[in-house]
Scaffold this motif. Structure first.
Motif, PDB file in Angstrom:
ATOM      1  N   GLU A 107       0.847  -1.192   0.000  1.00 42.60           N
ATOM      2  CA  GLU A 107       0.000   0.000   0.000  1.00 42.60           C
ATOM      3  C   GLU A 107       0.886   1.247   0.000  1.00 42.60           C
ATOM      4  O   GLU A 107       1.809   1.356   0.808  1.00 42.60           O
ATOM      5  CB  GLU A 107      -0.905   0.010   1.239  1.00 42.60           C
TER       6      GLU A 107
ATOM      7  N   HIS B  71      -4.878  -8.947  -1.493  1.00 37.60           N
ATOM      8  CA  HIS B  71      -5.399  -7.619  -1.753  1.00 37.60           C
ATOM      9  C   HIS B  71      -6.651  -7.626  -2.624  1.00 37.60           C
ATOM     10  O   HIS B  71      -6.980  -6.629  -3.265  1.00 37.60           O
ATOM     11  CB  HIS B  71      -4.314  -6.748  -2.388  1.00 37.60           C
TER      12      HIS B  71
ATOM     13  N   GLU C 270     -10.360  -7.093  -3.584  1.00 33.27           N
ATOM     14  CA  GLU C 270     -11.312  -6.121  -3.087  1.00 33.27           C
ATOM     15  C   GLU C 270     -12.461  -6.816  -2.375  1.00 33.27           C
ATOM     16  O   GLU C 270     -12.766  -7.987  -2.609  1.00 33.27           O
ATOM     17  CB  GLU C 270     -11.846  -5.271  -4.239  1.00 33.27           C
ATOM     18  N   ARG C 271     -13.121  -6.060  -1.525  1.00 33.82           N
ATOM     19  CA  ARG C 271     -14.245  -6.593  -0.755  1.00 33.82           C
ATOM     20  C   ARG C 271     -15.367  -7.029  -1.688  1.00 33.82           C
ATOM     21  O   ARG C 271     -15.723  -6.329  -2.628  1.00 33.82           O
ATOM     22  CB  ARG C 271     -14.756  -5.504   0.193  1.00 33.82           C
TER      23      ARG C 271
ATOM     24  N   ASP D 151     -20.466  -7.867   1.722  1.00 29.50           N
ATOM     25  CA  ASP D 151     -19.584  -7.944   2.880  1.00 29.50           C
ATOM     26  C   ASP D 151     -19.982  -6.834   3.851  1.00 29.50           C
ATOM     27  O   ASP D 151     -20.274  -5.702   3.451  1.00 29.50           O
ATOM     28  CB  ASP D 151     -18.136  -7.757   2.431  1.00 29.50           C
TER      29      ASP D 151
ATOM     30  N   GLY E 299     -18.183  -5.188   5.744  1.00 32.23           N
ATOM     31  CA  GLY E 299     -17.133  -4.196   5.935  1.00 32.23           C
ATOM     32  C   GLY E 299     -16.169  -4.556   7.029  1.00 32.23           C
ATOM     33  O   GLY E 299     -15.160  -3.876   7.226  1.00 32.23           O
ATOM     34  N   ASP E 300     -16.457  -5.617   7.785  1.00 32.15           N
ATOM     35  CA  ASP E 300     -15.551  -6.028   8.863  1.00 32.15           C
ATOM     36  C   ASP E 300     -14.180  -6.381   8.314  1.00 32.15           C
ATOM     37  O   ASP E 300     -13.157  -6.097   8.946  1.00 32.15           O
ATOM     38  CB  ASP E 300     -16.129  -7.230   9.620  1.00 32.15           C
TER      39      ASP E 300
ATOM     40  N   ASP F 148     -12.633  -5.103   5.781  1.00 29.91           N
ATOM     41  CA  ASP F 148     -11.890  -3.872   5.529  1.00 29.91           C
ATOM     42  C   ASP F 148     -11.354  -3.289   6.821  1.00 29.91           C
ATOM     43  O   ASP F 148     -10.215  -2.814   6.883  1.00 29.91           O
ATOM     44  CB  ASP F 148     -12.785  -2.843   4.843  1.00 29.91           C
ATOM     45  N   ALA F 149     -12.159  -3.314   7.857  1.00 30.04           N
ATOM     46  CA  ALA F 149     -11.717  -2.778   9.147  1.00 30.04           C
ATOM     47  C   ALA F 149     -10.549  -3.583   9.694  1.00 30.04           C
ATOM     48  O   ALA F 149      -9.583  -3.011  10.224  1.00 30.04           O
ATOM     49  CB  ALA F 149     -12.879  -2.787  10.145  1.00 30.04           C
TER      50      ALA F 149
ATOM     51  N   TYR G  16      -8.431  -5.277   7.910  1.00 35.09           N
ATOM     52  CA  TYR G  16      -7.265  -5.008   7.069  1.00 35.09           C
ATOM     53  C   TYR G  16      -6.632  -3.672   7.448  1.00 35.09           C
ATOM     54  O   TYR G  16      -5.393  -3.559   7.512  1.00 35.09           O
ATOM     55  CB  TYR G  16      -7.670  -5.022   5.599  1.00 35.09           C
ATOM     56  N   GLU G  17      -7.448  -2.672   7.712  1.00 34.48           N
ATOM     57  CA  GLU G  17      -6.904  -1.384   8.153  1.00 34.48           C
ATOM     58  C   GLU G  17      -6.174  -1.539   9.486  1.00 34.48           C
ATOM     59  O   GLU G  17      -5.141  -0.885   9.721  1.00 34.48           O
ATOM     60  CB  GLU G  17      -8.025  -0.349   8.274  1.00 34.48           C
TER      61      GLU G  17
ATOM     62  N   ARG H 234      -7.859 -13.325   4.861  1.00 37.03           N
ATOM     63  CA  ARG H 234      -7.955 -13.451   3.408  1.00 37.03           C
ATOM     64  C   ARG H 234      -8.051 -14.904   2.942  1.00 37.03           C
ATOM     65  O   ARG H 234      -8.095 -15.163   1.747  1.00 37.03           O
ATOM     66  CB  ARG H 234      -6.729 -12.809   2.749  1.00 37.03           C
TER      67      ARG H 234
END
Length: 368
Positions: free
Chosen positions: A20, A235, A237-238, A242, A244-245, A247-248, A250-251, A293
């Motif tokens: 990233e 990597h 994409e969602r 989903d 959104g969990d 993504d959270a 991953y952040e 993942r």
């Protein structure tokens, strides 16, 4: 004849996150190298490498001066030749043909890669050879930037950390630039203009110096892995629907990796205990990313490598994309090195006799 060498690399911390833009990693250049020998050619260029099987790959220039390869997919060598030839043309230097002979210390006797960054090493060695051939006088920073421009033409997601390690040597603290922006800038403005463009402003390369109080041990699992394939998997994409969990999480992984690299940089030359603790935390981070993942970053062999190292008083983790290839262990000076290496061998893990490759000094300026 011109001869250049570039070292392989290993990730110490920050892999996956460094893909990233703006995220950091720590790598080490190791003392196994790619060697490139360049001789003057005529009418066409040739690239000799065991990777190409029988006979060399040949190339010529078309009417517009672009490189045309006879066979073989567009790879790191031909991409590097193309970028360097574009820079040559932009600088008004006369075109010349040349032959490249490439030899590698980064494979085993059967040609299996150890996962030491052969693609980056050959890219860096070819840049250095053509720099000398055309007498361009490039700085190390310019060589690194050209190497990354060539790399992202083949692997757009590549972070460039391996190119930085192979260029600058030693232990390297690296922060990745926006490679999509690099490609757009190079396409619109050319290589020369891109080398000094603002698009590099977030990219950092700094040498860390020796690691205090700890020794680096490396084990190879005997199972080569595809870095590009694993990075693509991680990597993805969602998917629609989903919550959104993912993504959270991953952040949170990215934030943890950034914090860990910052801690390592601060502790590098003075606090071995902190370094060991943070390396252990990176193993946990990578395990969590693999679960998130659905990808096996830490294989059974890598798990054994790490568990055996921890039982011997070291900290250990997969190096790079995982899924095979190498693991790294950091052990305090005077630790049970031989016992750990014997335990690795008993579990089918090959210890690699590697040391950090010397840091390279740029006579034209700072190494960042």
């Amino acid at each position: 004849m011109i001869e250049t060498r570039a070292p392989g690399k290993l990730y110490i911390a920050g892999e996956y996150a460094v893909v990233e833009p703006g995220h950091p990693a720590i790598l080490v250049a190791v003392d196994r190298c790619i060697t490139v020998r360049l001789t003057e050619g005529s009418r066409m260029g040739r690239v000799h490498s065991t990777r190409y099987g029988h006979g060399p790959v040949t190339w010529v220039r078309d009417a517009d001066g672009r490189i045309v390869v006879d066979r073989s997919p567009y790879d790191y060598v031909t991409a590097t030749i193309a970028v360097m030839e574009q820079l040559r043309a932009e600088r008004g230097l006369a075109p010349r043909y040349f032959d490249l002979h490439i030899d590698s210390e980064l494979d085993d006797e059967d040609g299996r890669k150890f996962g030491l960054g052969s693609s980056a090493a050959v890219t860096v060695a070819v840049v250095a050879a053509l720099d000398e051939f055309y007498q361009m006088g490039l700085s190390l920073t310019e060589r690194f930037r050209i190497g990354l421009l060539a790399t992202v033409e083949v692997a757009p997601r590549a972070s460039g950390g391996d190119v930085a390690a192979s260029t600058f040597g030693g232990f390297v603290h690296y922060v990745s630039p926006d490679r999509d922006a690099l490609r757009r800038t190079a396409g619109a403005q050319g290589v020369e203009e891109t080398l000094g463009a603002p698009v590099w402003r977030d990219c950092r390369v700094a040498q860390l110096g020796p690691l205090a109080g700890l020794d680096l041990l490396v084990g190879w699992t005997g199972s080569p892995a595809s870095t590009e394939r694993l990075v693509e998997r991680v990597h993805l994409e969602r998917v629609p629907g989903d919550s959104g969990d993912a993504d959270a999480h991953y952040e949170a992984f990215l934030a943890g990796a950034r914090t860990g690299v910052d801690e390592l940089v601060a502790a590098w030359s003075r606090d071995p205990a902190t370094v060991l603790r943070v390396i252990g935390s990176f193993r946990t981070l990578l395990q969590g990313l693999g679960r998130l993942r659905g990808t096996r970053i830490e294989t059974d062999q890598l798990r054994a490598l790490c568990d055996l190292a921890e039982a011997s008083g070291a900290a250990a983790k997969p190096s790079g994309a995982g899924g095979g290839d190498c693991g790294v262990a950091l052990m305090p000076h005077g630790g049970a090195h031989d016992g750990l290496l014997d335990a690795w061998r008993s579990n089918g893990i090959l210890p690699l006799d590697l040391s950090p490759y010397p840091a390279q000094r740029d006579p034209r300026g700072a190494t960042r």
